[in-house]
Design an enzyme around this catalytic site. Structure first.
Site, PDB file in Angstrom:
ATOM      1  N   SER A 141      91.171   6.707 -40.780  1.00 38.05           N
ATOM      2  CA  SER A 141      89.999   6.723 -41.506  1.00 38.05           C
ATOM      3  C   SER A 141      89.117   6.284 -41.489  1.00 38.05           C
ATOM      4  O   SER A 141      89.059   5.138 -41.302  1.00 38.05           O
ATOM      5  CB  SER A 141      90.470   7.204 -42.700  1.00 38.05           C
ATOM      6  OG  SER A 141      90.718   5.880 -43.796  1.00 38.05           O
ATOM      7  N   GLY A 178      89.204   3.249 -57.839  1.00 38.80           N
ATOM      8  CA  GLY A 178      90.550   3.334 -57.772  1.00 38.80           C
ATOM      9  C   GLY A 178      91.005   2.217 -56.868  1.00 38.80           C
ATOM     10  O   GLY A 178      90.507   1.481 -57.135  1.00 38.80           O
ATOM     11  N   ILE A 180      90.749   0.377 -54.057  1.00 40.30           N
ATOM     12  CA  ILE A 180      90.054  -0.455 -53.280  1.00 40.30           C
ATOM     13  C   ILE A 180      89.415  -0.558 -54.353  1.00 40.30           C
ATOM     14  O   ILE A 180      89.026  -2.545 -54.057  1.00 40.30           O
ATOM     15  CB  ILE A 180      89.294   0.433 -52.225  1.00 40.30           C
ATOM     16  CG1 ILE A 180      90.219   0.425 -51.321  1.00 40.30           C
ATOM     17  CG2 ILE A 180      88.281  -0.353 -51.018  1.00 40.30           C
ATOM     18  CD1 ILE A 180      90.366   1.697 -49.791  1.00 40.30           C
ATOM     19  N   HIS A 441     119.763 -12.799 -63.489  1.00 45.66           N
ATOM     20  CA  HIS A 441     119.455 -13.511 -64.548  1.00 45.66           C
ATOM     21  C   HIS A 441     119.181 -14.857 -63.584  1.00 45.66           C
ATOM     22  O   HIS A 441     119.284 -15.270 -63.476  1.00 45.66           O
ATOM     23  CB  HIS A 441     120.231 -12.956 -65.534  1.00 45.66           C
ATOM     24  CG  HIS A 441     119.708 -13.906 -66.479  1.00 45.66           C
ATOM     25  ND1 HIS A 441     118.581 -13.334 -67.241  1.00 45.66           N
ATOM     26  CD2 HIS A 441     119.391 -15.025 -67.051  1.00 45.66           C
ATOM     27  CE1 HIS A 441     118.186 -13.677 -68.752  1.00 45.66           C
ATOM     28  NE2 HIS A 441     118.741 -15.512 -68.416  1.00 45.66           N
TER      29      HIS A 441
HETATM   30  C1  FAD Z   1      90.208  -2.139 -48.313  1.00 43.45           C
HETATM   31  C2  FAD Z   1      91.317  -1.741 -47.964  1.00 43.45           C
HETATM   32  C3  FAD Z   1      92.836  -2.156 -48.424  1.00 43.45           C
HETATM   33  C4  FAD Z   1      93.440  -1.386 -48.216  1.00 43.45           C
HETATM   34  N1  FAD Z   1      95.223  -1.595 -49.043  1.00 43.45           N
HETATM   35  C5  FAD Z   1      96.205  -1.114 -48.544  1.00 43.45           C
HETATM   36  C6  FAD Z   1      97.476  -1.259 -48.567  1.00 43.45           C
HETATM   37  O1  FAD Z   1      97.813  -2.307 -49.673  1.00 43.45           O
HETATM   38  N2  FAD Z   1      98.373  -0.333 -48.695  1.00 43.45           N
HETATM   39  C7  FAD Z   1      98.573   0.550 -48.236  1.00 43.45           C
HETATM   40  O2  FAD Z   1      99.723   0.963 -48.020  1.00 43.45           O
HETATM   41  N3  FAD Z   1      97.265   0.890 -47.357  1.00 43.45           N
HETATM   42  C8  FAD Z   1      96.159   0.139 -47.920  1.00 43.45           C
HETATM   43  N4  FAD Z   1      95.076   1.088 -47.132  1.00 43.45           N
HETATM   44  C9  FAD Z   1      94.917   2.156 -45.984  1.00 43.45           C
HETATM   45  C10 FAD Z   1      95.512   2.013 -45.219  1.00 43.45           C
HETATM   46  O3  FAD Z   1      94.413   0.896 -44.144  1.00 43.45           O
HETATM   47  C11 FAD Z   1      95.433   3.101 -44.444  1.00 43.45           C
HETATM   48  O4  FAD Z   1      96.035   4.060 -45.097  1.00 43.45           O
HETATM   49  C12 FAD Z   1      95.760   2.785 -42.954  1.00 43.45           C
HETATM   50  O5  FAD Z   1      95.411   1.860 -42.156  1.00 43.45           O
HETATM   51  C13 FAD Z   1      95.626   3.974 -42.351  1.00 43.45           C
HETATM   52  O6  FAD Z   1      96.591   4.211 -40.536  1.00 43.45           O
HETATM   53  P1  FAD Z   1      96.926   4.485 -39.469  1.00 43.45           P
HETATM   54  O7  FAD Z   1      97.107   4.883 -38.620  1.00 43.45           O
HETATM   55  O8  FAD Z   1      96.602   6.181 -39.896  1.00 43.45           O
HETATM   56  O9  FAD Z   1      95.298   4.719 -39.498  1.00 43.45           O
HETATM   57  P2  FAD Z   1      94.257   2.999 -38.832  1.00 43.45           P
HETATM   58  O10 FAD Z   1      94.665   1.861 -40.155  1.00 43.45           O
HETATM   59  O11 FAD Z   1      92.497   3.309 -39.846  1.00 43.45           O
HETATM   60  O12 FAD Z   1      93.877   3.036 -37.666  1.00 43.45           O
HETATM   61  C14 FAD Z   1      93.616   3.955 -36.752  1.00 43.45           C
HETATM   62  C15 FAD Z   1      93.198   3.237 -35.753  1.00 43.45           C
HETATM   63  O13 FAD Z   1      92.909   4.290 -34.627  1.00 43.45           O
HETATM   64  C16 FAD Z   1      91.322   3.554 -33.719  1.00 43.45           C
HETATM   65  N5  FAD Z   1      91.144   5.096 -33.343  1.00 43.45           N
HETATM   66  C17 FAD Z   1      90.244   5.801 -33.954  1.00 43.45           C
HETATM   67  N6  FAD Z   1      89.459   6.839 -33.119  1.00 43.45           N
HETATM   68  C18 FAD Z   1      89.777   6.333 -32.053  1.00 43.45           C
HETATM   69  C19 FAD Z   1      89.718   7.143 -30.485  1.00 43.45           C
HETATM   70  N7  FAD Z   1      89.208   7.807 -30.171  1.00 43.45           N
HETATM   71  N8  FAD Z   1      90.711   6.269 -29.451  1.00 43.45           N
HETATM   72  C20 FAD Z   1      91.335   5.277 -29.558  1.00 43.45           C
HETATM   73  N9  FAD Z   1      91.118   4.336 -30.911  1.00 43.45           N
HETATM   74  C21 FAD Z   1      91.112   4.760 -31.620  1.00 43.45           C
HETATM   75  C22 FAD Z   1      90.398   3.103 -35.197  1.00 43.45           C
HETATM   76  O14 FAD Z   1      90.035   2.231 -34.063  1.00 43.45           O
HETATM   77  C23 FAD Z   1      91.848   2.027 -35.991  1.00 43.45           C
HETATM   78  O15 FAD Z   1      91.860   1.059 -35.188  1.00 43.45           O
HETATM   79  C24 FAD Z   1      93.650   0.137 -47.309  1.00 43.45           C
HETATM   80  C25 FAD Z   1      92.499   0.620 -46.899  1.00 43.45           C
HETATM   81  C26 FAD Z   1      91.610  -0.149 -47.314  1.00 43.45           C
HETATM   82  C27 FAD Z   1      90.247  -0.500 -47.123  1.00 43.45           C
END
Ligand code: FAD
Length: 462
Positions: A141, A178, A180, A441
């Site tokens: 995302s 929220g 973040i 405890h």
């Molecule tokens: C500030 C912040 C704090 C957060 N804290 C938490 C937390 O404490 N706990 C928690 O559970 N969640 C947290 N989240 C949410 C969490 O980061 C996401 O839910 C999680 O990273 C989603 O994982 P994902 O693998 O679906 O996607 P992502 O982690 O977004 O990874 C997707 C990857 O795909 C790559 N990509 C995209 N399109 C392509 C393409 N066409 N070709 C090659 N690579 C591509 C991107 O570069 C990216 O590296 C936080 C988010 C933010 C922004």
């Protein structure tokens, strides 16, 4: 012969976990990642860097507020912001390199570059075309803004910009109360910024148990965060070195503005699927842009699956990871499963907040007969010893069967405590099962047991 059994697009928590599990299950696997480092949003600009800054600034808060009481006298530490950022970057580096190591160990090929799907069974990375029997989209995302707000990642920032501000701002407006917004707002409030959180709803932490949400707001207010609730942001006007946030109070339509050195837009995230070529392939999307999947993470295109933030459900790293493991099992011909009813959510403020299962509001709406067992951390000896008596544990159980339906914790180590309740829920446990389990405890976990006792004949230390 296909080049790979599985190509995973995206190396975040969903994608890298999926790739490792696929390889462990004997499938020839590659993972495509366009960033310089693996780990996705979570490790690079999300969960991990935000927790590093929360840890550093919480340590500062402890030194400023609690050290002298414990007889630890002397000057409070001063903040070296550059060093704090470099500590954060170091933590990111250790974690992202760790994933690279795990890929090598499990023989997952990292295809470096941005991937697209020219046709089912094919993934293009740069100029190279790879064949794959199965493709898993895990592209995650990106931050979403409000219409009319221009993000420059300098003065008007998303969480990504907020994790690397060149200096600590004197004032910050956070749009959105929220997870973040509250975590990053806490970081800067502890560093001395005047932080004001502006939220459209009349309460913070949308979707969270209302009692916990009220309690968190009160405690954050005590820590210096200001809240403007029920306020619809109308726009953000960039000034030379500041920005002006205009908002309208929903109750009476009155308008006001707030000036701030930095404005953090924390109004949510949206699926990132740009450049994959989904439209040309006819992959179905949901109205809010998520990839549509069936109960087994399959899209409407045979052999193409999707997981994590790119599909429906809570945008959480552990939800993405669980889907990554489950879809790997499905591809390997096993029965992958995710229990969406038992996915914990944690806010890493101080105190922490954690919840799982149903809220009281949801149970009321469903007309379900339930009982609530509550226990305050003020009655927990360990919490009192470490200035952590604020907060409580609340367990919701079915009125007749005593089966645990949900739990909500605000207090010390809430994000860890929630997991004994998750395990209990996975096993269909009753509140009494928890109450009859011996808890060491003095630990914070005794508060969980006391809340379980409160669902029955009563807590002991209340
Ligand atoms: C500030 C912040 C704090 C957060 N804290 C938490 C937390 O404490 N706990 C928690 O559970 N969640 C947290 N989240 C949410 C969490 O980061 C996401 O839910 C999680 O990273 C989603 O994982 P994902 O693998 O679906 O996607 P992502 O982690 O977004 O990874 C997707 C990857 O795909 C790559 N990509 C995209 N399109 C392509 C393409 N066409 N070709 C090659 N690579 C591509 C991107 O570069 C990216 O590296 C936080 C988010 C933010 C922004």
């Amino acid at each position: 012969m296909a080049d790979y059994d599985v190509i995973v697009i995206g190396g975040g928590p969903g994608g890298y976990v999926c790739a490792i599990r696929c390889a462990q299950l004997g499938l020839k696997t590659a993972c495509v990642e366009g960033r310089e480092t693996l780990g996705g949003t979570c490790l690079n600009v999300g969960c991990i860097p935000s927790k590093a800054l929360l840890h550093a600034t919480h340590s500062l808060h402890e030194a400023e507020h609690n050290f002298a009481t414990m007889g630890l006298k002397g000057k409070s530490p001063s903040v070296d912001w550059k060093q704090m950022l470099s500590y954060k970057d170091d933590v990111i580096g250790q974690n992202t390199k760790g994933i690279e190591f795990l890929f090598k160990k499990n023989k997952v090929d990292w295809l470096k570059g941005w991937g697209s799907i020219p046709a089912a069974g094919q993934v293009k990375v740069g100029e190279e075309l790879h064949n794959a029997k199965n493709i898993v989209i895990a592209t995650g995302s990106e931050a979403s803004s409000l219409p009319g707000i221009e993000v420059d990642e300098k003065i008007v920032v998303t969480s990504t910009g907020a994790l690397e501000l060149p200096k600590i701002p004197k004032s910050m407006v956070v749009i959105g109360a929220g997870v973040i917004g509250l975590e990053m707002g806490s970081v800067y409030a502890r560093l001395g910024s005047e932080v004001t959180v502006v939220e459209y709803l009349d309460h913070i932490t949308p979707g969270m148990d209302a009692e916990i949400s009220r309690s968190l707001q009160k405690l954050l207010k005590k820590q210096g965060l200001n809240f403007v609730l029920g306020a619809a942001v109308q726009g953000v006007e960039p000034l030379k070195t500041k920005a002006k946030v205009g908002y309208k109070l929903r109750k009476d339509d009155s308008e006001a503005t707030l000036d701030a050195d930095v404005v953090l837009v924390a109004t949510g995230r949206k699926p990132f699927t740009d450049g994959l070529g989904l439209q040309a392939l006819g992959v179905e999307l949901l109205p809010r842009g998520q990839i549509k999947t069936d109960g087994h993470w399959a899209t409407n295109l045979p052999g193409v699956y999707a997981i994590g933030d790119a599909i429906e459900g809570p945008m959480l790293a552990h939800k993405a990871e669980d889907e990554g493991m489950a879809v790997a099992e499905v591809i390997a011909g096993k029965s992958g499963h995710v229990n969406y009813g038992v996915i914990p959510g944690v806010i890493y403020t101080h105190p922490e907040v954690a919840s799982v299962g149903k809220t009281e509001e949801q149970l009321k709406e469903e007309g379900r007969a339930y009982k609530a067992g509550k226990f305050s951390f003020m009655g927990n000896a360990r919490a009192k010893a470490v200035f952590a008596g604020d907060g409580f544990v609340k367990i919701l159980a079915d009125k007749e069967t005593d089966r645990i339906l949900g739990a909500h914790i605000i207090g010390p180590a809430a994000g860890d405590l929630i997991h004994e309740i998750c395990v209990a829920m996975e096993f269909g446990a009753s509140a009494q099962d928890l109450a009859l389990t011996c808890h060491a405890h003095p630990t914070y976990s005794e508060a969980v047991r006391e809340a379980a006792l409160a669902c029955g004949d009563g807590a002991i230390h209340a």
